[in-house]
Scaffold this motif. Sequence first.
Motif, PDB file in Angstrom:
ATOM      1  N   LEU A 245      43.825 -13.034  -4.337  1.00 30.15           N
ATOM      2  CA  LEU A 245      42.991 -12.577  -5.454  1.00 30.15           C
ATOM      3  C   LEU A 245      41.748 -13.445  -5.584  1.00 30.15           C
ATOM      4  O   LEU A 245      40.632 -12.939  -5.794  1.00 30.15           O
ATOM      5  CB  LEU A 245      43.821 -12.602  -6.734  1.00 30.15           C
ATOM      6  CG  LEU A 245      43.293 -11.822  -7.946  1.00 30.15           C
ATOM      7  CD1 LEU A 245      43.202 -10.331  -7.631  1.00 30.15           C
ATOM      8  CD2 LEU A 245      44.211 -12.046  -9.146  1.00 30.15           C
TER       9      LEU A 245
ATOM     10  N   ARG B  62      50.138  -1.506  -6.405  1.00 28.83           N
ATOM     11  CA  ARG B  62      49.433  -2.040  -7.575  1.00 28.83           C
ATOM     12  C   ARG B  62      48.676  -3.323  -7.219  1.00 28.83           C
ATOM     13  O   ARG B  62      47.540  -3.532  -7.649  1.00 28.83           O
ATOM     14  CB  ARG B  62      50.438  -2.303  -8.698  1.00 28.83           C
ATOM     15  CG  ARG B  62      49.799  -2.660 -10.041  1.00 28.83           C
ATOM     16  CD  ARG B  62      50.873  -3.091 -11.017  1.00 28.83           C
ATOM     17  NE  ARG B  62      51.901  -2.077 -11.138  1.00 28.83           N
ATOM     18  CZ  ARG B  62      51.827  -1.055 -11.978  1.00 28.83           C
ATOM     19  NH1 ARG B  62      50.767  -0.910 -12.731  1.00 28.83           N
ATOM     20  NH2 ARG B  62      52.805  -0.188 -12.047  1.00 28.83           N
ATOM     21  N   ARG B  63      49.296  -4.174  -6.427  1.00 26.40           N
ATOM     22  CA  ARG B  63      48.641  -5.429  -6.049  1.00 26.40           C
ATOM     23  C   ARG B  63      47.456  -5.190  -5.129  1.00 26.40           C
ATOM     24  O   ARG B  63      46.418  -5.848  -5.259  1.00 26.40           O
ATOM     25  CB  ARG B  63      49.660  -6.360  -5.379  1.00 26.40           C
ATOM     26  CG  ARG B  63      50.642  -6.987  -6.351  1.00 26.40           C
ATOM     27  CD  ARG B  63      51.529  -8.004  -5.661  1.00 26.40           C
ATOM     28  NE  ARG B  63      52.315  -8.766  -6.623  1.00 26.40           N
ATOM     29  CZ  ARG B  63      53.129  -9.774  -6.298  1.00 26.40           C
ATOM     30  NH1 ARG B  63      53.251 -10.116  -5.018  1.00 26.40           N
ATOM     31  NH2 ARG B  63      53.806 -10.415  -7.213  1.00 26.40           N
TER      32      ARG B  63
ATOM     33  N   ARG C 214      45.602  -2.553  -5.037  1.00 24.08           N
ATOM     34  CA  ARG C 214      44.513  -2.008  -5.860  1.00 24.08           C
ATOM     35  C   ARG C 214      43.892  -3.094  -6.728  1.00 24.08           C
ATOM     36  O   ARG C 214      42.674  -3.086  -6.970  1.00 24.08           O
ATOM     37  CB  ARG C 214      45.040  -0.868  -6.732  1.00 24.08           C
ATOM     38  CG  ARG C 214      43.936  -0.021  -7.335  1.00 24.08           C
ATOM     39  CD  ARG C 214      44.497   1.147  -8.094  1.00 24.08           C
ATOM     40  NE  ARG C 214      45.156   2.102  -7.215  1.00 24.08           N
ATOM     41  CZ  ARG C 214      44.526   2.986  -6.480  1.00 24.08           C
ATOM     42  NH1 ARG C 214      43.210   3.012  -6.471  1.00 24.08           N
ATOM     43  NH2 ARG C 214      45.187   3.841  -5.739  1.00 24.08           N
ATOM     44  N   THR C 215      44.696  -4.040  -7.208  1.00 20.12           N
ATOM     45  CA  THR C 215      44.157  -5.155  -7.982  1.00 20.12           C
ATOM     46  C   THR C 215      43.200  -5.997  -7.139  1.00 20.12           C
ATOM     47  O   THR C 215      42.142  -6.421  -7.616  1.00 20.12           O
ATOM     48  CB  THR C 215      45.307  -6.037  -8.507  1.00 20.12           C
ATOM     49  OG1 THR C 215      46.169  -5.259  -9.341  1.00 20.12           O
ATOM     50  CG2 THR C 215      44.760  -7.213  -9.320  1.00 20.12           C
ATOM     51  N   LEU C 216      43.548  -6.225  -5.879  1.00 25.22           N
ATOM     52  CA  LEU C 216      42.665  -6.979  -4.985  1.00 25.22           C
ATOM     53  C   LEU C 216      41.352  -6.245  -4.762  1.00 25.22           C
ATOM     54  O   LEU C 216      40.276  -6.858  -4.759  1.00 25.22           O
ATOM     55  CB  LEU C 216      43.374  -7.212  -3.649  1.00 25.22           C
ATOM     56  CG  LEU C 216      44.590  -8.149  -3.682  1.00 25.22           C
ATOM     57  CD1 LEU C 216      45.335  -8.111  -2.350  1.00 25.22           C
ATOM     58  CD2 LEU C 216      44.180  -9.572  -4.018  1.00 25.22           C
TER      59      LEU C 216
ATOM     60  N   MET D 146      39.925  -4.071  -6.808  1.00 25.78           N
ATOM     61  CA  MET D 146      39.145  -4.100  -8.042  1.00 25.78           C
ATOM     62  C   MET D 146      38.586  -5.490  -8.322  1.00 25.78           C
ATOM     63  O   MET D 146      37.515  -5.623  -8.917  1.00 25.78           O
ATOM     64  CB  MET D 146      40.011  -3.637  -9.210  1.00 25.78           C
ATOM     65  CG  MET D 146      40.296  -2.141  -9.219  1.00 25.78           C
ATOM     66  SD  MET D 146      38.788  -1.142  -9.306  1.00 25.78           S
ATOM     67  CE  MET D 146      38.155  -1.641 -10.913  1.00 25.78           C
ATOM     68  N   ALA D 147      39.292  -6.533  -7.893  1.00 20.52           N
ATOM     69  CA  ALA D 147      38.766  -7.897  -8.075  1.00 20.52           C
ATOM     70  C   ALA D 147      37.450  -8.054  -7.332  1.00 20.52           C
ATOM     71  O   ALA D 147      36.493  -8.657  -7.851  1.00 20.52           O
ATOM     72  CB  ALA D 147      39.785  -8.918  -7.579  1.00 20.52           C
TER      73      ALA D 147
ATOM     74  N   TYR E  67      39.009   4.513  -7.909  1.00 20.40           N
ATOM     75  CA  TYR E  67      39.937   4.172  -8.983  1.00 20.40           C
ATOM     76  C   TYR E  67      39.812   5.158 -10.139  1.00 20.40           C
ATOM     77  O   TYR E  67      40.823   5.629 -10.685  1.00 20.40           O
ATOM     78  CB  TYR E  67      39.657   2.752  -9.472  1.00 20.40           C
ATOM     79  CG  TYR E  67      40.681   2.241 -10.458  1.00 20.40           C
ATOM     80  CD1 TYR E  67      41.856   1.657 -10.023  1.00 20.40           C
ATOM     81  CD2 TYR E  67      40.465   2.346 -11.824  1.00 20.40           C
ATOM     82  CE1 TYR E  67      42.796   1.189 -10.921  1.00 20.40           C
ATOM     83  CE2 TYR E  67      41.398   1.889 -12.730  1.00 20.40           C
ATOM     84  CZ  TYR E  67      42.564   1.308 -12.275  1.00 20.40           C
ATOM     85  OH  TYR E  67      43.499   0.860 -13.172  1.00 20.40           O
TER      86      TYR E  67
ATOM     87  N   SER F 283      38.646   2.295 -21.119  1.00 22.40           N
ATOM     88  CA  SER F 283      38.685   1.850 -19.731  1.00 22.40           C
ATOM     89  C   SER F 283      37.710   2.644 -18.873  1.00 22.40           C
ATOM     90  O   SER F 283      36.996   2.079 -18.035  1.00 22.40           O
ATOM     91  CB  SER F 283      40.103   1.991 -19.178  1.00 22.40           C
ATOM     92  OG  SER F 283      41.018   1.203 -19.912  1.00 22.40           O
TER      93      SER F 283
ATOM     94  N   SER G 209      49.206  -1.277 -17.652  1.00 23.93           N
ATOM     95  CA  SER G 209      48.676  -0.774 -16.395  1.00 23.93           C
ATOM     96  C   SER G 209      47.178  -0.637 -16.406  1.00 23.93           C
ATOM     97  O   SER G 209      46.581  -0.443 -15.368  1.00 23.93           O
ATOM     98  CB  SER G 209      49.286   0.591 -16.073  1.00 23.93           C
ATOM     99  OG  SER G 209      48.897   1.540 -17.033  1.00 23.93           O
TER     100      SER G 209
END
Length: 451
Positions: free
Chosen positions: A31, A126-127, A129-131, A133-134, A187, A199, A451
Amino acid sequence: MFNKMSSSPTIPTNTLPIAFRSEQISFVLLLLMMFFLPLSKAVVSVTEVLLLIVWLIGFSDTDIRIRRMEVWKSSPFLFFFPGFFLLMLLGMGYSSDWEEGLQILNRYHYLFTLPPVVATIALNGRRIRTLLMAFALAQIPVALGVLYIVGTGHELHHGTLHIPSPFHQRPRASLFLCFSLFIMAEYLVSHYKTLNAESRTALGLVALLNLTALIMMQGRIGQLGLVVLTPFFLLMYVYRQGRGIMKMGFTVLLVLGLGGVFYALFDGVRGPFNEAAVEVQESRNGYPNSEPNYSSMGRRIAFYEVYWPLLIQNMGFGVGTGDLSLEGKPLFEHQPDGITFDRPHNQFLEIGILLGLVGLIVFVLAWWGCVRAFDLSFRPLGYLFVALLFMSMWSDSTLSTQGGVSFFMMFMALFMARPAEESGPVLWKTGRIGRAPVAKELLELPVTAGS
């Protein structure tokens, strides 16, 4: 009573010390790497070292070690780019300039480390996608920096040691801004129904900020990528039905229409492409009106003219990993327009000069094999990434900087990763290349505040 209160507290016998969880720590380090890719080379380098150490510690756990070995056995594509890096290492054997060769190997080492490491870390959808978006959200300070520089004309335009200006690496910065727009668009399209109004509004404003910065910084490659790839994004995520010929016609019309609208409305788009046309014309006329060293297109044309004979002379195995400067600088001493030595500004041409036709074929095949291995969960976004990088490599030595090669390899590794199950024990999904059984489910997040 006094003795009772002063006695030592009872510690439960089942209390455990703080556990070291290499997989969770590795995700946090990934991340950090994704967030600082567009912001700080130093942070990315330090974080990568920590990631490798934590990843190696994970091999002491039997279950993790067995799972990683199974992933390697079932995913040979993870070693395609490491194989190309080994070819670069062999290229040192016939290089004269070992100092430059070692610098190039140090820059390209991400090709060797990231694919087999990132793809074996237990990452669920989920992880991943989090990366993604980061990285997209990390463009906010970049975009604000562009607006500040353009609005004030501050000397940060030239960059400082502490806060490098986006204009200092304009092709890379515009590339990052462009792809961040597609990440956020994907996204929003995938989760539009599950996101609340706040959001959606926040993501829309961030996307607008990044788009404004991309236009104002006048980065040609990012602007061109946005115009060309937007229709393909719509075909993959929005306009999925219909005949193939209708889709092709729609794509062509949309590319022309979108390009025309941007060109007509924004001077930040019109200016760079008008300038490119003038530069090409001046390069043909011998630069009557401008200094050639500051002509972007003219320099690229001169690079092709100078480097092409060098490629032909060393067609087989190239000049060697470290001898580009040694072989190239003498060629520019007699350049008729006085253009000074620089890299070829074409990644494929540069690889061909360094490692010959053999190296170029290995690189193309390694890239093609990895693209075929993209997991189904994020494959459309991966295709957009590959198309954007392909365009960039034709106009620039994209992998000649740490920012470019780490950006390229980090996303390639993520798109090749196999998402684990979302809940319960972490189970690794293997099987046919690019066929994850949970692909469709990973694209939807539950409607919860978390979420």
